[in-house]
Design an enzyme around this catalytic site. Structure first.
Site: not given
Ligand code: IMP
Ligand code: MG
Length: 186
Positions: A48-49, A104, A108, A136, A165
């Site tokens: 949903k983000g 997206e 992260d 990030k 969220d």
């Molecule tokens: P990744 O697989 O670690 O890159 O995670 C990405 C997902 O983690 C994003 O689509 C977000 O839903 C969630 N996420 C990562 N960092 C944050 C943050 O600082 N705030 C909120 N959601 C986050």
């Molecule tokens: Mg997300």
């Protein structure tokens, strides 16, 4: 402002204001319009983000785009990735031969997107690019993930607002802010 004032008290600081977001999203829309001139890309919102970013971005793209939605889970309600990615809602239409742009909220570790990129390419997309609101880079675990369009690079902090969220709260904040650790630390 009044109705969200209470939520703002949970922030340590505002990182990106709604004006900065609007400006950057408009520019990204113009870039995509140029990059895809003569094409009709499929823009995929990762629920949903990314929903608020997606809604604003597609209105800044002057092309006959189509849209689709996908929901995946890699997080639960914690603030650190589990490393496990699950498709909760798949695309409605097939993307064979299409130019696809994944939208997206934040990259992260990169685990979610590298998984998504792999499965969408397997389905025969003609091209695939990733547009993210936030990046990030300090937290990246997947080193070879190419993120084509980034609105803002941010430091390693847990952020909320403008779609992002913590445990489903704060998505409706118009700005993006750093959530105070007292909210999620026991
Ligand atoms: P990744 O697989 O670690 O890159 O995670 C990405 C997902 O983690 C994003 O689509 C977000 O839903 C969630 N996420 C990562 N960092 C944050 C943050 O600082 N705030 C909120 N959601 C986050
Ligand atoms: Mg997300």
């Amino acid at each position: 402002m009044e109705k969200t004032a209470e939520l703002y008290q949970d922030l340590d600081r505002i990182l990106v204001t709604k004006e900065e977001i609007a400006d950057r999203v408009k520019k990204l829309g113009q870039t995509i319009t140029k990059d895809y001139a003569g094409k009709a890309p499929v823009i995929i919102c990762i629920l949903k983000g990314a929903s608020i970013f997606f809604a604003d971005l597609i209105r800044e793209i002057e092309l006959p785009v189509t849209t689709d939605f996908m929901a995946i889970s890699s997080y639960g309600s914690a603030t650190k990735t589990s490393g496990v990615v699950r498709v909760l809602k798949d695309l409605d239409r097939d993307i064979l031969g299409k130019d696809v742009i994944i939208v997206e909220d934040i990259v992260d570790s990169g685990i979610t997107l590298s998984y998504l990129r792999k499965i969408l390419l397997q389905r025969g997309a003609a091209s695939l690019r990733i547009a993210t609101l936030l990046d990030k880079p300090a937290r990246r675990k997947v080193q070879d993930l190419k993120v084509d369009y980034v609105c803002f690079d941010i430091p390693d902090a847990f952020v909320v607002g403008y779609g992002l969220d913590y445990d489903q709260v704060y998505r409706n904040l118009p700005d993006i802010g750093v959530l105070s650790p007292r909210i999620y630390e026991p």
